[in-house]
Design a protein around this motif. Structure first.
Motif, mmCIF file in Angstrom:
data_model
loop_
_atom_site.group_PDB
_atom_site.id
_atom_site.type_symbol
_atom_site.label_atom_id
_atom_site.label_comp_id
_atom_site.label_asym_id
_atom_site.label_seq_id
_atom_site.Cartn_x
_atom_site.Cartn_y
_atom_site.Cartn_z
ATOM 1 N N GLY A 6 -3.520 -6.426 -0.888
ATOM 2 C CA GLY A 6 -4.263 -5.471 -1.706
ATOM 3 C C GLY A 6 -3.553 -5.231 -3.016
ATOM 4 O O GLY A 6 -2.333 -5.087 -3.031
ATOM 5 N N PRO A 7 -4.311 -5.159 -4.128
ATOM 6 C CA PRO A 7 -3.669 -5.046 -5.436
ATOM 7 C C PRO A 7 -3.013 -3.699 -5.706
ATOM 8 O O PRO A 7 -1.923 -3.626 -6.247
ATOM 9 C CB PRO A 7 -4.806 -5.313 -6.416
ATOM 10 C CG PRO A 7 -6.054 -4.981 -5.663
ATOM 11 C CD PRO A 7 -5.782 -5.312 -4.227
ATOM 12 N N VAL A 8 -3.677 -2.602 -5.348
ATOM 13 C CA VAL A 8 -3.119 -1.275 -5.614
ATOM 14 C C VAL A 8 -3.840 -0.280 -4.707
ATOM 15 O O VAL A 8 -5.000 -0.484 -4.350
ATOM 16 C CB VAL A 8 -3.271 -0.896 -7.101
ATOM 17 C CG1 VAL A 8 -4.730 -0.658 -7.478
ATOM 18 C CG2 VAL A 8 -2.405 0.299 -7.471
ATOM 19 N N PHE A 9 -3.155 0.791 -4.317
ATOM 20 C CA PHE A 9 -3.707 1.669 -3.282
ATOM 21 C C PHE A 9 -3.926 3.115 -3.732
ATOM 22 O O PHE A 9 -4.692 3.846 -3.108
ATOM 23 C CB PHE A 9 -2.779 1.688 -2.058
ATOM 24 C CG PHE A 9 -2.553 0.326 -1.461
ATOM 25 C CD1 PHE A 9 -3.548 -0.322 -0.751
ATOM 26 C CD2 PHE A 9 -1.337 -0.319 -1.634
ATOM 27 C CE1 PHE A 9 -3.345 -1.574 -0.209
ATOM 28 C CE2 PHE A 9 -1.118 -1.574 -1.098
ATOM 29 C CZ PHE A 9 -2.125 -2.214 -0.388
ATOM 30 N N GLY A 10 -3.222 3.586 -4.749
ATOM 31 C CA GLY A 10 -3.276 5.012 -5.042
ATOM 32 C C GLY A 10 -2.600 5.806 -3.948
ATOM 33 O O GLY A 10 -2.812 7.020 -3.814
ATOM 34 N N MET A 11 -1.779 5.128 -3.168
ATOM 35 C CA MET A 11 -1.020 5.732 -2.069
ATOM 36 C C MET A 11 0.384 5.140 -2.107
ATOM 37 O O MET A 11 0.578 4.025 -2.598
ATOM 38 C CB MET A 11 -1.670 5.401 -0.715
ATOM 39 C CG MET A 11 -3.105 5.863 -0.574
ATOM 40 S SD MET A 11 -3.933 5.039 0.817
ATOM 41 C CE MET A 11 -2.864 5.507 2.184
ATOM 42 N N PRO A 12 1.385 5.872 -1.612
ATOM 43 C CA PRO A 12 2.735 5.297 -1.578
ATOM 44 C C PRO A 12 2.847 4.180 -0.553
ATOM 45 O O PRO A 12 2.047 4.107 0.400
ATOM 46 C CB PRO A 12 3.621 6.489 -1.203
ATOM 47 C CG PRO A 12 2.716 7.446 -0.506
ATOM 48 C CD PRO A 12 1.345 7.253 -1.111
ATOM 49 N N THR A 13 3.810 3.299 -0.741
ATOM 50 C CA THR A 13 4.101 2.235 0.210
ATOM 51 C C THR A 13 5.585 2.281 0.581
ATOM 52 O O THR A 13 6.421 2.785 -0.184
ATOM 53 C CB THR A 13 3.791 0.846 -0.380
ATOM 54 O OG1 THR A 13 4.684 0.589 -1.465
ATOM 55 C CG2 THR A 13 2.353 0.769 -0.872
ATOM 56 N N GLU A 14 5.921 1.741 1.731
ATOM 57 C CA GLU A 14 7.311 1.709 2.157
ATOM 58 C C GLU A 14 8.158 0.869 1.210
ATOM 59 O O GLU A 14 9.364 1.117 1.030
ATOM 60 C CB GLU A 14 7.407 1.148 3.582
ATOM 61 C CG GLU A 14 8.821 1.190 4.150
ATOM 62 C CD GLU A 14 8.910 0.672 5.577
ATOM 63 O OE1 GLU A 14 10.007 0.728 6.162
ATOM 64 O OE2 GLU A 14 7.877 0.196 6.114
ATOM 65 N N LEU A 15 7.531 -0.103 0.572
ATOM 66 C CA LEU A 15 8.246 -0.977 -0.347
ATOM 67 C C LEU A 15 8.876 -0.195 -1.499
ATOM 68 O O LEU A 15 9.985 -0.499 -1.949
ATOM 69 C CB LEU A 15 7.282 -2.038 -0.886
ATOM 70 C CG LEU A 15 7.861 -3.142 -1.767
ATOM 71 C CD1 LEU A 15 8.965 -3.893 -1.033
ATOM 72 C CD2 LEU A 15 6.750 -4.106 -2.174
ATOM 73 N N GLU A 16 8.176 0.818 -1.998
ATOM 74 C CA GLU A 16 8.735 1.659 -3.058
ATOM 75 C C GLU A 16 10.015 2.344 -2.586
ATOM 76 O O GLU A 16 10.995 2.450 -3.337
ATOM 77 C CB GLU A 16 7.712 2.715 -3.481
ATOM 78 C CG GLU A 16 6.424 2.170 -4.043
ATOM 79 C CD GLU A 16 5.352 3.242 -4.129
ATOM 80 O OE1 GLU A 16 5.562 4.240 -4.849
ATOM 81 O OE2 GLU A 16 4.309 3.099 -3.460
#
Length: 446
Positions: free
Chosen positions: A83-93
């Motif tokens: 997915g290109p972008v979520f508008g939600m945080p990810t664990e990767l950050e």
């Protein structure tokens, strides 16, 4: 070497893009810019199929050249597929933030943004909010992104916007001082110290001809900030994860800034920026604090994957040994060539950054103490004439570089920086053969 296709594209671009480009410096090459078709390791191929040794390296973000290591490519492809972008945080950050805070001495907390400009904009806002003061000190000839608070020229007594579109009422809050002038810094704090929110400084002025710091200069700025309660903001957009390795330039110079701005390598070649620093300051960004900061694409998965995997790869391989060794070979080789062919010029740079500054020095060539790039060593015969600050670049032979030297290098298959202000960058993909070919070209065209 033909450039017919490039010229056709540029003709079309002039009709739909201002100046035919999307970033001003790209229009600098004479008589018109090349249009890139693809990269290949330490090389780039233009729209006409011409192949060049590329020392521009995207203006600095490409630590690995144009071919990312397989783990980095795989991580980026995986993230894009999910997915290109979520508008939600990810664990990767979170993982990327954890890596940076482990390796950069001053960074306890970090906020990822989308560009170096956005990082410095946010850093200035943060410094003003933390201190409840308005004024910021910047270095004359330095560059901290396309923002109103730092696109200011003149001096501390007569600051003025350096571009149309910025009100003088904005510029009056910016105090430009000469880089490497400790007395000027002391004077501006004596006069304005109670209203100085922060000092923005590059460890090495790397966007204006590459000016190395005089011994003790950064310590003076740090002491002044501590004495007056201002924030010391280090702009490591260029130097971050390139000078000083994973610890960045602050580890090389043993300085502990309050806030650091990042860009370029921290995103592995993808659009990125970041503001890191002491927890007491960075946590004042919303939502944990009251300093508003937000962005739709902040912490973008592709940029986070490229940045994190790229830095992890550097931690596990000889990346910095390789790029710094080639950088040293280039600077030492260039010092020999300049001494013979153009003794009025100065070789500058450090780690994996290099450049020949077209200075107009009436002085002997650089001594051995500065053969690996100008180190502002008072013992060097060139000391009085070497570039001390970004404004010195404007007094160099800029037209000779732009109209004669760079086109000749291009026609010889070697791409160097677009003008006398930008730096050249070594990548992990560059080879000793690239270095020798480049030195031969300098020897031929200086």
């Amino acid at each position: 070497m033909t450039h017919e296709r490039t010229r056709e594209i540029y003709d079309r671009a002039l009709s739909v893009l201002p100046g035919g480009v999307n970033s001003a410096v790209r229009a600098a090459p004479q008589p018109y810019p090349l249009f890139a078709r693809k990269g290949d390791g330490g090389h780039v191929v233009d729209a006409d199929g011409n192949r060049y040794v590329d020392w521009i390296q995207g203006l600095g973000p490409l630590l690995y050249g144009h071919d990312l290591p397989e783990p980095v490519t795989a991580a980026v492809q995986k993230r894009v597929a999910e997915g290109p972008v979520f508008g939600m945080p990810t664990e990767l950050e979170v993982e990327h933030a954890e890596f940076v805070t482990r390796h950069v001495p001053s960074v306890e907390m970090i906020r990822f943004v989308n560009s170096g400009t956005e990082a410095t904009v946010s850093a200035v806002r943060l410094a003003r909010a933390v201190t409840e003061r308005n004024k910021v000190v910047v270095m004359q000839g330095g560059y901290h992104g396309a923002q109103e608070s730092t696109l200011v020229e003149g001096d501390a007594d007569h600051p003025k916007p350096s571009t149309h579109g910025i009100p003088q009422s904005f510029a009056k809050h910016t105090l430009p001082v000469p880089f490497n002038d400790a007395e000027a810094a002391k004077d501006v704090f004596e006069e304005h110290g109670d209203d100085i929110a922060g000092v923005l400084v590059e460890p090495v002025q790397a966007n204006s001809g590459i000016a190395y710091p005089v011994d003790g200069y950064h310590e003076t700025l740090a002491d002044l900030c501590e004495e007056y309660g201002s924030l010391l903001v280090w702009d490591e957009v260029i130097t971050g994860f390139r000078v000083g390795g994973l610890g960045c330039a602050q580890s090389k110079f043993d300085i502990d800034p309050d806030v650091t701005t990042f860009g370029k390598i921290i995103g592995g070649g993808f659009p990125v920026g970041a503001i890191g620093g002491k927890t007491e300051y960075v946590e004042q960004f919303t939502p944990s604090g009251d300093v508003f900061q937000a962005g739709t694409f902040s912490g973008h998965p592709a940029a986070m994957a490229a940045g994190l995997e790229g830095l992890k790869y550097a931690a596990e391989h000889d990346v910095y040994d390789h790029v710094n060794d080639l950088g040293r070979r280039l600077r030492e080789g260039l010092s020999e060539i300049v001494a013979e062919r153009a003794p009025e010029y100065t070789v500058v740079g450090t780690d994996s950054i290099f450049k020949v500054a077209f200075t107009r020095a009436d002085a002997p060539p650089q001594d051995d103490c500065c053969a690996n790039g100008c180190r502002q060593d008072p013992e060097c015969a060139r000391f009085g004439a070497c570039p001390k600050r970004g404004t010195d670049a404007a007094r160099m032979e800029t037209d000779r570089y732009a109209r004669l030297f760079r086109p000749a290098m291009r026609d010889d298959g070697v791409l160097v920086s677009q003008n006398q202000y930008e730096a050249n960058f070594v990548s992990y993909a560059h080879t000793e053969e690239d270095v020798e070919r480049t030195l031969d070209a300098y020897r031929e065209h200086l």
